[in-house]
Design a protein around this motif. Structure first.
Motif, PDB file in Angstrom:
ATOM      1  N   ASN A 138     -11.554  -8.429  -0.117  1.00  0.00           N
ATOM      2  CA  ASN A 138     -10.731  -8.107   0.971  1.00  0.00           C
ATOM      3  C   ASN A 138      -9.335  -7.605   0.544  1.00  0.00           C
ATOM      4  O   ASN A 138      -8.753  -8.115  -0.512  1.00  0.00           O
ATOM      5  CB  ASN A 138     -10.330  -9.661   1.360  1.00  0.00           C
ATOM      6  CG  ASN A 138      -9.398  -9.847   2.550  1.00  0.00           C
ATOM      7  OD1 ASN A 138      -8.411  -9.227   2.575  1.00  0.00           O
ATOM      8  ND2 ASN A 138      -9.941 -10.723   3.409  1.00  0.00           N
ATOM      9  N   ASP A 139      -8.892  -6.454   1.126  1.00  0.00           N
ATOM     10  CA  ASP A 139      -8.019  -5.968   0.769  1.00  0.00           C
ATOM     11  C   ASP A 139      -6.447  -6.644   0.546  1.00  0.00           C
ATOM     12  O   ASP A 139      -5.499  -6.567  -0.029  1.00  0.00           O
ATOM     13  CB  ASP A 139      -7.638  -4.486   1.458  1.00  0.00           C
ATOM     14  CG  ASP A 139      -8.719  -3.476   0.770  1.00  0.00           C
ATOM     15  OD1 ASP A 139      -9.306  -3.536  -0.070  1.00  0.00           O
ATOM     16  OD2 ASP A 139      -8.875  -2.645   1.724  1.00  0.00           O
ATOM     17  N   ASN A 140      -6.525  -7.559   1.867  1.00  0.00           N
ATOM     18  CA  ASN A 140      -5.378  -8.245   2.078  1.00  0.00           C
ATOM     19  C   ASN A 140      -5.061  -9.366   0.967  1.00  0.00           C
ATOM     20  O   ASN A 140      -3.827  -9.584   0.289  1.00  0.00           O
ATOM     21  CB  ASN A 140      -5.448  -9.063   3.290  1.00  0.00           C
ATOM     22  CG  ASN A 140      -5.074  -8.137   4.566  1.00  0.00           C
ATOM     23  OD1 ASN A 140      -4.559  -6.950   4.371  1.00  0.00           O
ATOM     24  ND2 ASN A 140      -5.733  -8.401   5.577  1.00  0.00           N
ATOM     25  N   PHE A 141      -6.006  -9.842   0.332  1.00  0.00           N
ATOM     26  CA  PHE A 141      -6.266 -10.938  -0.600  1.00  0.00           C
ATOM     27  C   PHE A 141      -5.778 -10.164  -1.845  1.00  0.00           C
ATOM     28  O   PHE A 141      -5.039 -10.645  -2.688  1.00  0.00           O
ATOM     29  CB  PHE A 141      -7.432 -11.410  -0.850  1.00  0.00           C
ATOM     30  CG  PHE A 141      -7.537 -12.723  -1.899  1.00  0.00           C
ATOM     31  CD1 PHE A 141      -7.239 -13.833  -1.642  1.00  0.00           C
ATOM     32  CD2 PHE A 141      -8.006 -12.255  -3.058  1.00  0.00           C
ATOM     33  CE1 PHE A 141      -7.239 -14.818  -2.664  1.00  0.00           C
ATOM     34  CE2 PHE A 141      -7.914 -13.181  -4.014  1.00  0.00           C
ATOM     35  CZ  PHE A 141      -7.580 -14.513  -3.876  1.00  0.00           C
ATOM     36  N   SER A 142      -6.443  -8.878  -2.110  1.00  0.00           N
ATOM     37  CA  SER A 142      -6.100  -8.323  -3.262  1.00  0.00           C
ATOM     38  C   SER A 142      -4.543  -8.019  -3.421  1.00  0.00           C
ATOM     39  O   SER A 142      -3.815  -8.119  -4.509  1.00  0.00           O
ATOM     40  CB  SER A 142      -6.626  -7.029  -3.406  1.00  0.00           C
ATOM     41  OG  SER A 142      -8.184  -6.964  -3.406  1.00  0.00           O
ATOM     42  N   LYS A 143      -3.970  -7.365  -2.378  1.00  0.00           N
ATOM     43  CA  LYS A 143      -2.501  -7.048  -2.224  1.00  0.00           C
ATOM     44  C   LYS A 143      -1.609  -8.326  -2.439  1.00  0.00           C
ATOM     45  O   LYS A 143      -0.713  -8.466  -3.022  1.00  0.00           O
ATOM     46  CB  LYS A 143      -2.086  -6.208  -0.879  1.00  0.00           C
ATOM     47  CG  LYS A 143      -2.696  -5.027  -1.020  1.00  0.00           C
ATOM     48  CD  LYS A 143      -2.375  -4.482   0.413  1.00  0.00           C
ATOM     49  CE  LYS A 143      -3.428  -2.864   0.428  1.00  0.00           C
ATOM     50  NZ  LYS A 143      -3.209  -2.292   1.874  1.00  0.00           N
ATOM     51  N   THR A 147      -7.606  -7.519  -8.367  1.00  0.00           N
ATOM     52  CA  THR A 147      -8.601  -6.475  -8.294  1.00  0.00           C
ATOM     53  C   THR A 147      -9.821  -7.334  -7.895  1.00  0.00           C
ATOM     54  O   THR A 147     -10.394  -8.211  -8.395  1.00  0.00           O
ATOM     55  CB  THR A 147      -9.118  -5.684  -9.428  1.00  0.00           C
ATOM     56  OG1 THR A 147      -8.076  -5.038  -9.909  1.00  0.00           O
ATOM     57  CG2 THR A 147     -10.286  -4.754  -9.204  1.00  0.00           C
ATOM     58  N   CYS A 148     -10.400  -7.080  -6.589  1.00  0.00           N
ATOM     59  CA  CYS A 148     -11.521  -7.644  -6.093  1.00  0.00           C
ATOM     60  C   CYS A 148     -12.650  -6.859  -6.027  1.00  0.00           C
ATOM     61  O   CYS A 148     -12.656  -5.671  -5.625  1.00  0.00           O
ATOM     62  CB  CYS A 148     -11.147  -8.159  -4.541  1.00  0.00           C
ATOM     63  SG  CYS A 148     -10.302  -9.342  -4.450  1.00  0.00           S
ATOM     64  N   ILE A 149     -13.824  -7.094  -6.500  1.00  0.00           N
ATOM     65  CA  ILE A 149     -15.041  -6.394  -6.395  1.00  0.00           C
ATOM     66  C   ILE A 149     -16.319  -7.301  -5.805  1.00  0.00           C
ATOM     67  O   ILE A 149     -15.930  -8.512  -5.979  1.00  0.00           O
ATOM     68  CB  ILE A 149     -15.275  -5.954  -7.886  1.00  0.00           C
ATOM     69  CG1 ILE A 149     -15.563  -7.063  -8.980  1.00  0.00           C
ATOM     70  CG2 ILE A 149     -14.159  -4.956  -8.254  1.00  0.00           C
ATOM     71  CD1 ILE A 149     -16.274  -6.724 -10.300  1.00  0.00           C
TER      72      ILE A 149
END
Length: 94
Positions: free
Chosen positions: A42-47, A52-54
């Motif tokens: 999730n880009d929101n969680f990453s930001k 970095t989420c993979i």
């Protein structure tokens, strides 16, 4: 320092978020880089959490996982994806 975190940190579960924030605080003096294995990156969680989420390495769907253990550990599973992952992240603390 790099840390690999595996959990349900993409599910908007407040308990998971709290434990993750505690880990970040504990290691904040080390200036860590957190890599999060997630079923649904999730880009929101990453930001929001500066991580970095993979995509995790498990089965792609619930149906594929039925009656099986972690992808790569069942008899006749191809485990090349696990070998590639370990080579790429060999200097990351689990």
């Amino acid at each position: 320092m790099n840390f690999l975190i595996i959990g349900g940190y993409d599910t908007k579960n407040l308990g998971d978020y709290a434990s993750f924030l505690a880990l970040k605080k504990i290691f904040s003096e080390e200036n860590p880089n957190f890599i999060v294995l997630s079923r649904h990156p999730n880009d929101n969680f990453s930001k929001e959490f500066d991580v970095t989420c993979i995509r995790n390495l498990d089965h792609q769907t619930k149906e594929q996982s039925h009656g099986r253990i972690f992808n790569g550990f069942n008899s006749n599973d191809n485990n090349d994806h696990l070998k590639k992952f370990m080579m790429k992240y060999q200097n990351v603390m689990l």
